[in-house]
Design an enzyme around this catalytic site. Structure first.
Site, PDB file in Angstrom:
ATOM      1  N   HIS A 185      24.597 -20.521 -49.528  1.00 56.79           N
ATOM      2  CA  HIS A 185      24.194 -19.569 -48.505  1.00 56.79           C
ATOM      3  C   HIS A 185      23.226 -18.577 -49.117  1.00 56.79           C
ATOM      4  CE1 HIS A 185      26.911 -16.296 -49.940  1.00 56.79           C
ATOM      5  NE2 HIS A 185      27.762 -17.270 -50.190  1.00 56.79           N
TER       6      HIS A 185
ATOM      7  N   GLU B  62      23.324 -23.328 -32.575  1.00 55.66           N
ATOM      8  CA  GLU B  62      22.056 -23.960 -32.182  1.00 55.66           C
ATOM      9  C   GLU B  62      21.654 -25.029 -33.194  1.00 55.66           C
ATOM     10  OE1 GLU B  62      19.545 -20.597 -31.314  1.00 55.66           O
ATOM     11  OE2 GLU B  62      20.456 -20.395 -29.329  1.00 55.66           O
TER      12      GLU B  62
ATOM     13  N   GLU C  48      30.148   9.887 -60.970  1.00 56.36           N
ATOM     14  CA  GLU C  48      29.020  10.203 -60.078  1.00 56.36           C
ATOM     15  C   GLU C  48      27.717  10.354 -60.864  1.00 56.36           C
ATOM     16  OE1 GLU C  48      27.161   9.538 -57.700  1.00 56.36           O
ATOM     17  OE2 GLU C  48      28.556  10.303 -56.185  1.00 56.36           O
TER      18      GLU C  48
ATOM     19  N   ASP D  79      28.774   7.269 -52.734  1.00 61.58           N
ATOM     20  CA  ASP D  79      27.831   7.441 -51.629  1.00 61.58           C
ATOM     21  C   ASP D  79      27.822   6.223 -50.706  1.00 61.58           C
ATOM     22  OD1 ASP D  79      26.677   5.587 -53.269  1.00 61.58           O
ATOM     23  OD2 ASP D  79      24.895   6.772 -53.747  1.00 61.58           O
TER      24      ASP D  79
END
Ligand code: AHR
Ligand code: AHR
Length: 481
Positions: free
Chosen positions: A399, A448, A204, A280
């Protein structure tokens, strides 16, 4: 014996045992993981073929045929019910509805164990699993051990591809509130020798490679195709160990006192379990998980060495990532849509935009070239493919923000990964569907008349489940040009 039988005989029993590939106890016959299919939203459990054996991948293949499947639960084999499920939002939100993280595709990480097919958990950025109410995990400064078998070729520098102990609130509650295996090449906190990836401990607000919170050259870069990553921690001691999960033994990269900076001695472990994310819910990291456990107590090196031998004996090996229409590297192909009403349209480009256009033998030479793609070995993984533009050599279909675009190969790892695709038998039962290597829940999809990498029923408009199977299925033929 299985890994958890070995830990038990060392008096450091598993309190969580997770694997989609095999049973981790010799006698285990229960469910390994649950998958959910896109066609009707139903789930099924996948179990070992026999007690202590390899997962029944054929059962998954049958349940998921002609549709998509996600891994919804990775069961805990220890009997404590410490199952891993879709991680909730915490300090950071995930990309899924209500801030949850994505679930992994069930087919992103095929392997064999002793020649038998199984599937690992291929986790793209945004994917995460957790259990914030685990029982028997170490809390406070209590001792624990853990290992994870990972893919040493699938990682990145984002925070944080972790497996282990974390906060029960999915928020950062301070130094020492986590103790998890980290794998990747993040350099925001610690780092090791070379350029990574490294096994580190996420304690952490820091990834630790040794006693210094910064660089520790004793922690080597490690990138075997199958990596065994080991972290353990007890009162003022902890260790990092690692090795090739397919051969040889473990090495110790650090063993000693807790970090010199404050907050880590004593530790304040909270006992939740995370996979693929930070404490987190930081969820930008990627990696592949095959199996892993957490123990009660600080395992001896000898116990871990026996577990390593057990993993090597399981004989992890790679399996094909592609199926369906075979592609020949160097050939030119064109890809025709199969959705009713769109079957005269082919994947083409207009500038940087990848779209579908009506193409035929009487089209202009320019359009024919725009609708033709040279098959290349996958830029990030040669078991898959990349598609280079015939009229713009050096530019590939990639992509970016989940849209397909034409982009010059800039040589970066991210472009290579974004431009690598794994064709499989088409989801509509014939033809081919083109799966993203880096986001295996996602396929080439026209929406589309524009191309995206789409998941079946995800959060984007272009992820619509309506006509998904036909929109992601393509007839591959010789290129127009
Ligand atoms: O310790 C590194 C990361 O810092 C933790 O995983 C996360 O909770 C925080 O952002
Ligand atoms: O397309 C999804 C991701 O979006 C790509 O991996 C990255 O290049 C972009 O940020």
């Amino acid at each position: 014996a299985g890994p958890c039988d070995i830990y038990a005989s060392g008096n450091t029993p598993c309190i969580a045992a997770h694997s989609t590939t095999r049973a981790l106890y010799n006698a285990y016959t229960g469910a390994l993981y649950q998958v959910k299919r896109g066609s009707d939203g139903t789930t099924t459990d996948i179990s070992p073929l026999s007690a202590g054996g390899v997962a029944n991948a054929a059962a998954q293949d049958k349940f998921c045929s002609n549709t998509t499947c996600l891994i919804t639960i990775i069961y805990d084999q220890s009997g404590r019910g410490n199952h891993l499920k879709q991680a909730p939002p915490g300090g950071f939100k995930g990309p899924e509805a209500n801030g949850y993280d994505n679930l992994a595709s069930a087919i992103g990480a095929p392997v064999t164990l002793n020649g038998k097919k199984a599937y690992g958990v291929f986790m793209s950025p945004g994917t995460g699993y957790s259990n914030n109410a685990a029982s028997g995990t170490a809390t406070g400064d209590e001792a624990e051990g853990m290992y994870a078998v990972l893919d040493g070729t699938h990682y990145n520098g984002a925070c944080c591809f972790d497996y282990g102990n974390a906060e029960i609130s999915s928020t950062d509650t301070g130094n020492g509130h986590m103790e998890a295996i980290y794998y990747g090449d993040n350099t925001a906190w610690g780092s090791g020798a070379g350029s990574g990836p490294w096994i580190m401990a996420d304690l952490e607000n820091g990834l630790f490679s040794g006693s210094s919170p910064a660089n520790n050259p004793g922690d080597p870069s490690i990138s075997h195709r199958f990596v065994n990553a080991v972290v353990k921690g007890g009162p003022n001691k902890w260790a990092i160990r690692g090795g090739n999960a397919a051969s040889g033994s473990l090495s110790t990269y650090y063993s000693g006192a807790r970090p010199s900076v404050s907050g880590y001695n004593p530790m304040s472990k909270e006992g939740a379990i995370i996979l693929g994310i930070g404490g987190d819910n930081s969820n930008g990291a990627q990696g592949t998980f095959y199996e892993g456990v957490m123990t009660s107590g600080y395992p001896t090196d000898a116990t871990e060495n026996s577990v390593q031998a057990n993993i090597v004996a399981a004989k992890y090996a790679t399996a094909p990532l592609t199926s369906g229409t075979a592609l020949t590297v160097g050939s030119s192909i064109s890809l025709r849509a199969t959705t009713s009403g769109y079957t005269t349209r082919y994947i083409a480009h207009t500038g940087a935009t990848i779209n579908t256009q009506v193409v035929s033998s009487s089209s202009t030479t320019a359009l024919k070239k725009q609708a033709s793609w040279t098959v290349r070995a996958g830029l990030a993984n040669r078991d898959c493919f990349s598609f280079e533009s015939v009229d713009t050599p050096g530019s590939f279909i990639r992509h970016a923000d989940f849209a397909l675009v034409l982009a010059a190969n800039d040589g970066t790892k991210l472009l290579h990964e974004d431009a690598t695709f794994c064709p499989q038998t088409g989801l509509n039962g014939e033809t081919s569907s083109i799966r993203s290597w880096s986001y295996p829940t996602r396929y080439f999809r026209h929406y589309e008349n524009v191309l995206y990498i789409a998941s079946n029923g995800g959060v984007h408009t272009f992820d619509s489940a309506t006509s998904f199977n036909s929109d992601v299925s393509w007839v591959i033929s010789n290129g127009f040009a």
